[in-house]
Each structure stands twice: as C-alpha cells, then as structure tokens.
Design a protein around this motif. Sequence first.
Motif, PDB file in Angstrom:
ATOM      1  N   LEU A   4      -3.484   0.593  -3.444  1.00  0.00           N
ATOM      2  CA  LEU A   4      -4.457   0.196  -2.432  1.00  0.00           C
ATOM      3  C   LEU A   4      -4.991  -1.178  -2.781  1.00  0.00           C
ATOM      4  N   HIS A   5      -5.034  -2.031  -1.778  1.00  0.00           N
ATOM      5  CA  HIS A   5      -5.482  -3.389  -2.022  1.00  0.00           C
ATOM      6  C   HIS A   5      -6.935  -3.429  -2.483  1.00  0.00           C
ATOM      7  N   ASN A  37      -4.948  -3.347  10.641  1.00  0.00           N
ATOM      8  CA  ASN A  37      -5.355  -3.068   9.262  1.00  0.00           C
ATOM      9  C   ASN A  37      -4.401  -3.746   8.280  1.00  0.00           C
ATOM     10  N   THR A  64       4.040   2.488   2.636  1.00  0.00           N
ATOM     11  CA  THR A  64       4.364   1.479   3.641  1.00  0.00           C
ATOM     12  C   THR A  64       5.877   1.264   3.787  1.00  0.00           C
ATOM     13  N   GLN A  72      -4.738  -5.920   4.512  1.00  0.00           N
ATOM     14  CA  GLN A  72      -3.927  -5.629   3.329  1.00  0.00           C
ATOM     15  C   GLN A  72      -3.198  -6.884   2.878  1.00  0.00           C
ATOM     16  N   VAL A 105       0.845  -1.196   0.000  1.00  0.00           N
ATOM     17  CA  VAL A 105       0.000   0.000   0.000  1.00  0.00           C
ATOM     18  C   VAL A 105       0.884   1.251   0.000  1.00  0.00           C
ATOM     19  N   GLU A 145      -5.428  -9.469   1.085  1.00  0.00           N
ATOM     20  CA  GLU A 145      -5.801  -9.089  -0.285  1.00  0.00           C
ATOM     21  C   GLU A 145      -4.624  -9.233  -1.248  1.00  0.00           C
TER      22      GLU A 145
END
Length: 309
Positions: free
Chosen positions: A202-203, A241, A119, A245, A116, A248
């Motif tokens: 973004l996943h 969170n 990161t 991620q 993401v 996915e």
Amino acid sequence: MLGLLQKFREGLSKTHDKLVGEIKRIVTRAPKLDPESLDELEAALIGCDIGVETALRIVEEVRNASAEVGRASRTASGEVDVVAIAKRIASEALNSGPLALRQAARPPTVVLLAGVNGTGKTTSTAKLAHQLKQDGRSVLLAACDTFRAAAIEQLKIWGQRTGCDVIAGQYGADSAAIAFDALDAAISRKCDYLLIDTAGCLHTKKNLMDEMAKMRRVIRKRVPDAPHETLLALDATTGVNGLNQAREFHQALGVTGLIVTKLDGTAKGGIVVAINRELKIPVKFIGVGEQADDLQPFDAKAFADALFS
Ligand SMILES: Nc1nc2c(ncn2[C@@H]2O[C@H](COP(=O)(O)OP(=O)(O)OP(=O)(O)O)[C@@H](O)[C@H]2O)c(=O)[nH]1
Ligand SMILES: [Mg+2]
C-alpha cells in the motif's frame, strides 16, 4: 497491426460501448446539443474517468462546433461529429512518450514491477516475460514477494508456462537479498532481462515502501544504473484512486512507466488519458486479460481509436 488494433478494441470494448452509446443517445435525442445535452455529455465523459480537464475540453470544442455555421467537425447529415472531436482531443491528451522498454547498456536489463496489492504485478511480470521470450530474449524472473502466501508458487507456475527460470527464496526472507542473488544469477547466465516481481504494498504503508527503496539500493550496489525500468501496475478498475497511488509510488521509487491492467474489465478505460495527462509518466503497456499474451504495448492512436471509433 490489424491484430493489435483488434486486441485494443476487444480489451476496451466495455468503455467504448458505454461511451459511444451515451454520446449517440445524447446526440440522437437533441441533435442541436442544447446546454442540458452538453452537461450530459460532460457527465458521460467524466464517468469513464477520462479526467475532468479533458472532458471539459471536449465539451468546449463540441459547443464551439455546434455554434459554428460552417461544416467543420460535422457528419454528412450536418450534425456535430461529437465522437470525432472526442477522439481527436483524447489522442492529443495521450502524450505517447518513449514507449519501448529502456535498455541497459550491458545486459541484463533489470525491470522492477511495483504496485498496490492485487493490481496485477505478478501477471504482468509473466506477460512481459512471455513477450520478451517471443522476441527471442532470455529472461530470468525474481520472486521477491516473500510476503503473501503462495506468491512464490504463483510466479513459479508462470515461469514454467513462459519457459523462464525463477530465482526464489523462503517466505519471510529479505526481498532485497533475493533481488541481489537474482541479479548475480542473471549476470553470470548472461540473461537479457531480469524481471523482479515484488510484494503488493500500500502506498500509504511507509515500511513497505521503505523495503522497496531498499531493494533498489541493493540492486544498485551491483549494477549502478539498475533498475532500468521501474514499472507500476495500476488497476484500471480502481479508477481515479490509481492516480493517487501512482503519485505516491513515483515519489518513493521514481516510476519510469505504467502498466494499466484489467482494462478489459471496466467501462472506465478513460483513466489512461487522465493518467497520461496528469502524471506525465508514460503508459508503456496495458493489460487486457488474464493470459500470457494479454499485454499490449501502449499505442496512443490505437487507444483513441479503440475508445471512440
Ligand atoms: N481481466 C484481467 N485480469 C487481470 C489482468 N491482470 C491481472 N489480472 C488478474 O488480477 C488478479 C491479481 O493479479 P496478480 O498478478 O496476482 O496481482 P498482484 O499485483 O501480483 O497481486 P499481489 O501479489 O497479491 O499484490 C489475478 O486474478 C489476475 O489474473 C488483466 O489485465 N485483465
Ligand atoms: Mg503478486
């Protein structure tokens, strides 16, 4: 080895200090560990993102130990050694897996970094390059983030710092085409490693994930078993969170290892335990700072030590 443990300790000091501080406070106030203290212990463990399941197991063992008359799991003064119990269970939960980078039968070993936005993909690419160079390997970098402003320059600067060439294209160019060119270059230059930095995606954004998948397909046209590693950068400060991620990305790309970054900036380092337990994807490296040498190969025992000692 001492150096490694020291690095782990420093990188995890926020999590360690909070966690061990809370445990000490709870035990000091109520050495007999009444139900209320056990609830507090549970909250403290969950608060460092160690995962509910692991937190409950630790509390359960502590409860059993405090009910026992024997002296097992007790400190010299006869109190239940909560820290020792937590450390043992956390290291059991940390399935260490195959930690070294998977090697290509014939070089180059191709490593794809995904994750993401923000990161720590690019920084981790650079840190990995630095580590490999220190081991005497030749490394080529591919700037496949053609999307974010200044992403190419950022990787080029890291290329200079670490002494690695960077294959790059224009902004807006097809990232799969650049990956393909870079792979060609790595083969003709007989490089040991090709590290591919990719755009933050973004996943939840399907088209960006599709682009990543396309990159993999194109690479495979040239080297059928590449990429040999698909590493996902997960920011430890985003806590649980990160688990979503990872799920996915794993589904879309087949993640082979994780790099948990920014552990130095969080008191929620327990996330590594939760990730290991729930995803069964090995954590291969942890990031504990912004410099080239702030990447540590993951070591389950050193990690549990750093967290609880
Ligand atoms: N403290 C700390 N900072 C880190 C670590 N890893 C990365 N950073 C910082 O996090 C920020 C983002 O890192 P990048 O490597 O640019 O992240 P990225 O995933 O490539 O970002 P995008 O390309 O924009 O998606 C930078 O300021 C890094 O210095 C770490 O382990 N510890
Ligand atoms: Mg980047």
